[in-house]
Structure formats: C-alpha cells, structure tokens
Design an enzyme around this catalytic site. Structure first.
Site, PDB file in Angstrom:
ATOM      1  N   ARG A  13       0.445 -22.311  16.630  1.00  0.00           N
ATOM      2  CA  ARG A  13       0.532 -20.689  16.088  1.00  0.00           C
ATOM      3  C   ARG A  13       1.052 -20.073  17.281  1.00  0.00           C
ATOM      4  O   ARG A  13       1.904 -19.205  17.241  1.00  0.00           O
ATOM      5  CB  ARG A  13      -0.726 -20.269  15.456  1.00  0.00           C
ATOM      6  N   HIS A  28       2.118  -2.174   2.852  1.00  0.00           N
ATOM      7  CA  HIS A  28       1.068  -2.934   2.043  1.00  0.00           C
ATOM      8  C   HIS A  28       0.992  -2.086   0.489  1.00  0.00           C
ATOM      9  O   HIS A  28       0.937  -1.148   0.445  1.00  0.00           O
ATOM     10  CB  HIS A  28      -0.039  -2.617   2.732  1.00  0.00           C
ATOM     11  N   ASP A  57      -3.978  -5.701   7.675  1.00  0.00           N
ATOM     12  CA  ASP A  57      -3.874  -4.381   7.034  1.00  0.00           C
ATOM     13  C   ASP A  57      -4.710  -3.433   7.554  1.00  0.00           C
ATOM     14  O   ASP A  57      -5.208  -2.454   6.991  1.00  0.00           O
ATOM     15  CB  ASP A  57      -3.988  -4.508   5.705  1.00  0.00           C
TER      16      ASP A  57
HETATM   17  C1  GRF Z   1       5.801  -5.761  -0.972  1.00  0.00           C
HETATM   18  O1  GRF Z   1       5.269  -5.661  -2.136  1.00  0.00           O
HETATM   19  C2  GRF Z   1       5.307  -5.385   0.341  1.00  0.00           C
HETATM   20  O2  GRF Z   1       4.287  -4.285  -0.002  1.00  0.00           O
HETATM   21  C3  GRF Z   1       4.478  -6.719   0.540  1.00  0.00           C
HETATM   22  O3  GRF Z   1       5.391  -7.625   0.377  1.00  0.00           O
HETATM   23  C4  GRF Z   1       6.250  -7.132  -0.513  1.00  0.00           C
HETATM   24  C5  GRF Z   1       7.515  -7.505  -0.178  1.00  0.00           C
HETATM   25  O4  GRF Z   1       8.564  -7.187  -1.081  1.00  0.00           O
HETATM   26  N1  GRF Z   1       4.156  -6.391   2.109  1.00  0.00           N
HETATM   27  P1  GRF Z   1      10.141  -7.537  -0.592  1.00  0.00           P
HETATM   28  O5  GRF Z   1      10.353  -8.761  -0.174  1.00  0.00           O
HETATM   29  O6  GRF Z   1      10.344  -6.346   0.152  1.00  0.00           O
HETATM   30  O7  GRF Z   1      10.915  -7.566  -1.940  1.00  0.00           O
END
Ligand code: GRF
Length: 202
Positions: A67, A111, A147
C-alpha cells in the site's frame, strides 16, 4: 489569479468528474484539469476524460508491491502533474499519510450523506436503515480518517419517497453535481480557508 491546476482521482463512472469538466467548459471554475488518475483500467471516468482531451493515467494496485508503494507512486504522479488541488470523485481507496502530507489541505472529497452521519461505504443504505428523513451530500477536506476532515459545504436532500438506496443515491447525485463544482470554483477563487476544524468561506 491564474487557473487552478486540478488532478481528479476516480475509480468509477465519473459523473462528478463530468459535472466538474462541464463547469470548467462553461467558465464557472477558474481552473483546468491537468490529470485524471484511476486505480482501475476500465473506469468510465477515464473514457470521459479522454473524450475531453484530458491527460489520463492508471496506476494499478497490482503493479505496486505494498500500500505504501502504491501511495508513493500516486504521490509522485500527482505531484509531477503540477496539481494544486486533488479532487476525489468516487476514488475507492483510502489515501495514506504519504500522500496527504504532500498535499496538506489540498485534497477534497464528496460524500453522499450529511457528515458526520453515515461515513464510509454504502452511505445511502446506512441513511435508509437509520430511518432519517433528510440526508444529502458533503464536500470536505480529506484528513487521515474516513470522511472525517473539515467540512466545506453540504446540501440537504429529503429522503421522501426514495424506496431504496439506488433511488436515494440518484436524488443525492443531482445535488452532488451542483455542489462539487461550486466548491471547486470557490477554492479556485481563493475563498476557502481552513481554521482547525472550521472552514471559512470568504
Ligand atoms: C458519488 O456518490 C460520490 O458521492 C461518492 O462516490 C460516488 C461517485 O460517483 N464519493 P461518480 O463516479 O462521480 O458518478
């Protein structure tokens, strides 16, 4: 003020990436995407970036031993792009201190819940399971936790008649596509300042 150089990290379909690219094309963000980086070779986000003529790259976890090695490779690639802001848009890996120390208060994430409620995976399902009436989306700076970094902006979304996580996710996504470009525009304009846990918008 010159254009903010942005790197976008994405693992999936890239709808937030698309919203950001559209906002840049419409001159709503004083910035340019200098790199789109993914940990998945088949991420739809890469195709969207290529279609827009943006430099795209993949670093596969399987190509790096540990990692730490992965995060060192990621750090070097993003640093070499000259990015001043790193935008996580559905990037499904946790970033280690190696990366975050190189870009202090320069990494943002979106998020799909009103943090600090429902961090981590399956945020929409967590919200439904809890029975909340309002959820939403949060844009925050990324720190060492999950988060947990300082919150920049949030938009509430009524759960209303959303019957399952997919329906709630779709409602929240509409707001994500508005909020993320707005926040990036404010950062590009130098209006966002972090004071401890509080983010001040000038
Ligand atoms: C979104 O729901 C965002 O909130 C989360 O991952 C998803 C990504 O969606 N972190 P996309 O690939 O931007 O369509």
């Amino acid at each position: 003020m010159g254009k903010l150089k942005i790197a976008v990290l994405a693992s999936g379909r890239g709808s937030n990436l698309q919203a950001i690219m559209d906002a840049i094309a419409a001159d709503k963000i004083n910035g340019e995407i200098v790199l789109i980086l993914s940990d998945k070779a088949d991420a739809l986000a890469l195709q969207k970036g290529k279609d827009a003529g943006i430099t795209c790259d993949v670093i596969l976890p399987s190509a790096c031993g540990s990692r730490d090695d992965y995060d060192k490779a990621l750090t070097e690639r993003v640093a070499s792009s000259g990015a001043q802001l790193v935008v996580l848009a559905g990037f499904m890996r946790l970033l280690s201190p190696v990366f975050l120390q190189r870009f202090p208060n320069q990494v943002v994430n979106i998020h799909p819940a009103l943090l600090p409620s429902f961090p981590g995976l399956h945020a929409q399902q967590q919200a439904l399971d809890y029975g909340v009436k309002v959820s939403g989306c949060t844009v925050h700076f990324v720190d060492m936790g999950v988060d947990s970094g300082p919150i920049i902006a949030q938009t509430p979304v009524f759960v209303d008649d959303a019957k399952n996580a997919d329906e709630l996710a779709a409602k929240i996504l509409v707001e994500e596509h508005k909020l993320y470009p707005q926040v990036i525009a404010m950062i590009a304009d130098g209006r966002v300042k972090v004071c401890g846990r509080t983010v001040i918008i000038k």
